[in-house]
Design an enzyme around this catalytic site. Structure first.
Site, PDB file in Angstrom:
ATOM      1  N   CYS A   9       0.854  -1.186   0.000  1.00  0.00           N
ATOM      2  CA  CYS A   9       0.000   0.000   0.000  1.00  0.00           C
ATOM      3  C   CYS A   9       0.892   1.239   0.000  1.00  0.00           C
ATOM      4  O   CYS A   9       2.092   1.136   0.253  1.00  0.00           O
ATOM      5  CB  CYS A   9      -0.937   0.002   1.202  1.00  0.00           C
ATOM      6  SG  CYS A   9      -0.114   0.107   2.808  1.00  0.00           S
ATOM      7  N   HIS A 592      -1.108   7.013  14.415  1.00  0.00           N
ATOM      8  CA  HIS A 592       0.248   6.798  14.905  1.00  0.00           C
ATOM      9  C   HIS A 592       1.139   7.966  14.490  1.00  0.00           C
ATOM     10  O   HIS A 592       0.881   8.653  13.519  1.00  0.00           O
ATOM     11  CB  HIS A 592       0.833   5.481  14.375  1.00  0.00           C
ATOM     12  CG  HIS A 592       0.714   5.319  12.892  1.00  0.00           C
ATOM     13  ND1 HIS A 592      -0.435   4.869  12.282  1.00  0.00           N
ATOM     14  CD2 HIS A 592       1.585   5.570  11.879  1.00  0.00           C
ATOM     15  CE1 HIS A 592      -0.260   4.822  10.974  1.00  0.00           C
ATOM     16  NE2 HIS A 592       0.952   5.255  10.698  1.00  0.00           N
TER      17      HIS A 592
END
Length: 676
Positions: A9, A592
């Site tokens: 990805c 994150h």
């Protein structure tokens, strides 16, 4: 049957491993053998051997980024997006089983991405991303050309009534001509790589040809070309025309030559004719008007322009607004107008130099870590890197951003009035040292005054910080003595192993300062509970929005002593969300970030039973939220390993259901202990 699969990805993190896990499960369910290679940010894992490929009956590429297919010539190859690997793995494998995938043949120049257009989360940034791709390739040509011309004029130039001139036939005239040659590539490179960003290799030639036509008014009867504005338009036009042609359904016999002959030729023809017959003339006239307007600016008009440019450069410190002003100044260099880039070159370096100066002069306004960052910021400013101001602005934007904007605007106006010119698309004292600046004295006057104004504004607006105290301790380990820093004691409810890691041999309840480097910062994380505790779990999140949940989870990290600045860490989290949503689907979000505000690696977990909108790829609300905090100086791949662990375990439907049903923190902790 034996199949292979590759997953990847754009960010190379969660979706890569989710697709791998689901493909492997689907293969097991359908009774076929499958080996999955992941190409994530952590690197290539489970890489195929030559024997694996030779024995494979088919290959699946489930990816949203470039994957090299050259290994698979002669094999049945099925290409899909990474979301197909997550949502429809069985359907992909069944296509291979039924033999519905074509045999792959080498196709030079063909885009090998599994589906670069299938990234809805990033649509809002596409224009900027394509434009900056072109700019990033263009800037080196401007820098090379500007420096060569500046060096030639500095060394070989002779004063004449018309200004500094290099005698014909001299060696330095040759150097100047090399610089001029570099400038001729500016607009074609800009257009070419905008098109390349949109349509991959088939767009490169049409983009460069369109850019060349845009830069040469002789094609459409104009003395001046369409300049950088025309180059931008040509690049986007070429890219989207090439992308449109790529989607045509053509006979198999034509497919191999589409990317290397048909697409480039047709796209070049369409873009070239459009510019020559329709677009070139009007754009060139507009550019002529813009250039003459800028050239005619005197007095208050030039001051207004300098104020605008200074404000834009400093507002977002390297972001889109900054880049618009920078690109404008760069284009003016190509037009021979150096007095636009001069004020920009001054404004570029003032934010980091001014903030660095403020940390030296007004220490009471900054924490210890900020004062350390001030040294780096000052140095970055000397080399024209505006981004050196970002750490300060992210912690206190309402006071820092106005301070640096006023300083940059002041310096920009002084440079404009002092007729400071810059022949290189860059800023900071470095360009003056290299001889690329006209009126060097006024350049440094502008930089010094602007930086002082920024520092004084910081003194005026920014509050004094509370004094902090740090503690250190020495510990003997493994037959030798090493320096060991004290870290904060964990709150009640932490596991004994967590406490022992944090305490080392120090006394409990010692307060850590922001300069303390945790002893366990670089230790390997083998399971999730190594970096999570009961205090970092919330089974009933109260917030009702994404940002509210982020604030709530960050609050737990701050209470735990894992971060030194909630605002700075939040900026890191939100910056990551701007790249693409961390809502990875199936009611999961994994925000994150790496930040200097993080003292030690931590994960905080929250449950929102009703869910919250996280712009997830499958449209589901986020109910299970894992926030990962990693120190910026962590040189390892711990955050990627944590994401990998989470992604694989969370593919288990039963595990997700169990997490959603927990009633207590202890139940959640017991389940999270299974993630390793």
């Amino acid at each position: 049957m034996k199949f292979l699969a590759i997953t990847s990805c754009p960010n190379g993190i969660a979706h890569t491993y989710m697709a791998a896990e689901n493909l492997q499960k689907a293969a097991d369910k359908l009774g076929v053998s499958m080996k999955v290679e992941t190409q994530g940010s952590i690197g290539v894992e489970n890489e195929f051997s030559a024997e694996d490929i030779s024995q494979a009956d088919g290959i699946i590429i489930a990816a949203d980024k470039h994957v090299d297919k050259s290994r698979f010539v002669g094999k049945r190859l099925l290409v899909a997006g990474v979301q197909d690997g997550i949502r429809n793995p069985e359907a992909l494998i069944e296509k291979l089983i039924r033999g519905q995938a074509p045999l792959y043949q080498a196709q030079p120049g063909q885009e090998t991405s599994g589906g670069s257009e299938k990234q809805p989360a990033a649509k809002q940034n596409q224009f900027y991303r394509h434009l900056m791709s072109g700019v990033s390739y263009m800037v080196p040509f401007i820098v090379v050309g500007g420096l060569l011309i500046a060096i030639a004029l500095s060394i070989g130039g002779e004063p004449t009534p018309g200004g500094l001139q290099i005698p014909e036939g001299s060696f330095w005239k040759i150097v100047e001509s090399l610089g001029g040659a570099s400038f001729t590539f500016m607009v074609p490179i800009l257009a070419g790589f905008i098109a390349f960003s949109i349509a991959d290799r088939p767009g490169l030639a049409p983009g460069m040809i369109g850019g060349f036509i845009a830069a040469n008014g002789s094609f459409y009867g104009s003395e001046a070309g369409a300049g950088f504005i025309g180059g931008i338009i040509a690049g986007f036009l070429a890219g989207y025309v090439a992308l449109w042609i790529k989607k045509w359904k053509v006979p198999k016999a034509l497919a191999p030559i589409m990317p290397i002959i048909i697409i480039p030729v047709l796209a070049s023809l369409i873009v070239g004719l459009a510019f020559i017959l329709l677009l070139g003339g009007p754009i060139a006239k507009f550019f002529e008007f813009l250039t003459s307007w800028l050239a005619s600016m005197q007095g208050t008009s030039s001051i207004l322009l300098a104020l605008i440019l200074g404000a834009m450069i400093s507002f977002d410190m390297g972001g889109p607004v900054n880049k618009v002003a920078f690109l404008f100044g760069s284009a003016m260099i190509g037009e021979g107008n150096y007095e636009i880039m001069g004020p920009i070159a001054v404004a570029i370096c003032i934010p980091p130099i001014g903030l660095g100066l403020a940390t030296f002069l007004f220490k009471q306004k900054f924490h210890d870590t900020e004062r350390e960052s001030g040294k780096a910021s000052f140095t970055m400013g000397l080399f024209g890197i505006t981004e050196g101001a970002i750490p300060f602005a992210s912690q206190d934007p309402l006071r820092v951003i106005p301070s640096i904007m006023i300083g940059s605007m002041t310096g920009s106006v002084i440079a404009m009035l002092g007729q400071v010119g810059d022949r290189v698309a860059h800023g900071g004292p470095i360009v003056a040292v290299l001889g690329a600046v006209d009126n060097v004295v006024m350049f440094f006057v502008a930089v010094i005054i602007g930086s002082l104004v920024t520092a004084l504004m910081i003194k005026l607006l920014k509050k004094d910080v509370a004094p902090t105290h740090s503690a250190t301790a020495d510990a003997a380990v493994a037959g030798g003595t090493v320096a060991s820093r004290a870290v904060a004691d964990f709150k009640a409810g932490k596991s004994t192993s967590d406490k022992s890691k944090a305490r080392g041999d120090t006394q409990a309840d010692v307060k850590i300062s922001e300069t303390v480097e945790p002893a366990n910062q670089h230790k390997s994380v083998s399971r999730l509970t190594d970096i999570i505790s009961l205090d970092l779990i919330e089974t009933e999140l109260k917030a009702t929005s994404r940002d509210g949940v982020i604030d709530e989870l960050i609050g737990k990290l701050e209470a735990d002593g894992a971060i030194s600045s909630s605002s700075q860490f939040k900026q890191a989290i939100l910056s990551r969300e701007q790249e693409s949503s961390t809502g990875i689907g199936m009611n999961i979000a994994v925000p994150h970030g790496k930040s200097n505000a993080v003292i030690e690696p931590r994960v905080v977990f929250g449950i929102k039973p009703d869910g919250v909108d996280w712009d997830s790829v499958d449209g589901t609300p986020a109910k299970l939220i894992f926030m990962i905090a990693i120190p910026a100086e962590n040189t390892g791949n711990e955050h990627l390993k944590i994401l990998q662990m989470l992604s694989r375990k969370l593919m288990d439907d039963d595990f997700r259901d169990q997490l959603l049903k927990v009633q207590t923190k202890q139940e959640a902790y017991a389940l999270l202990d299974q993630i390793h």
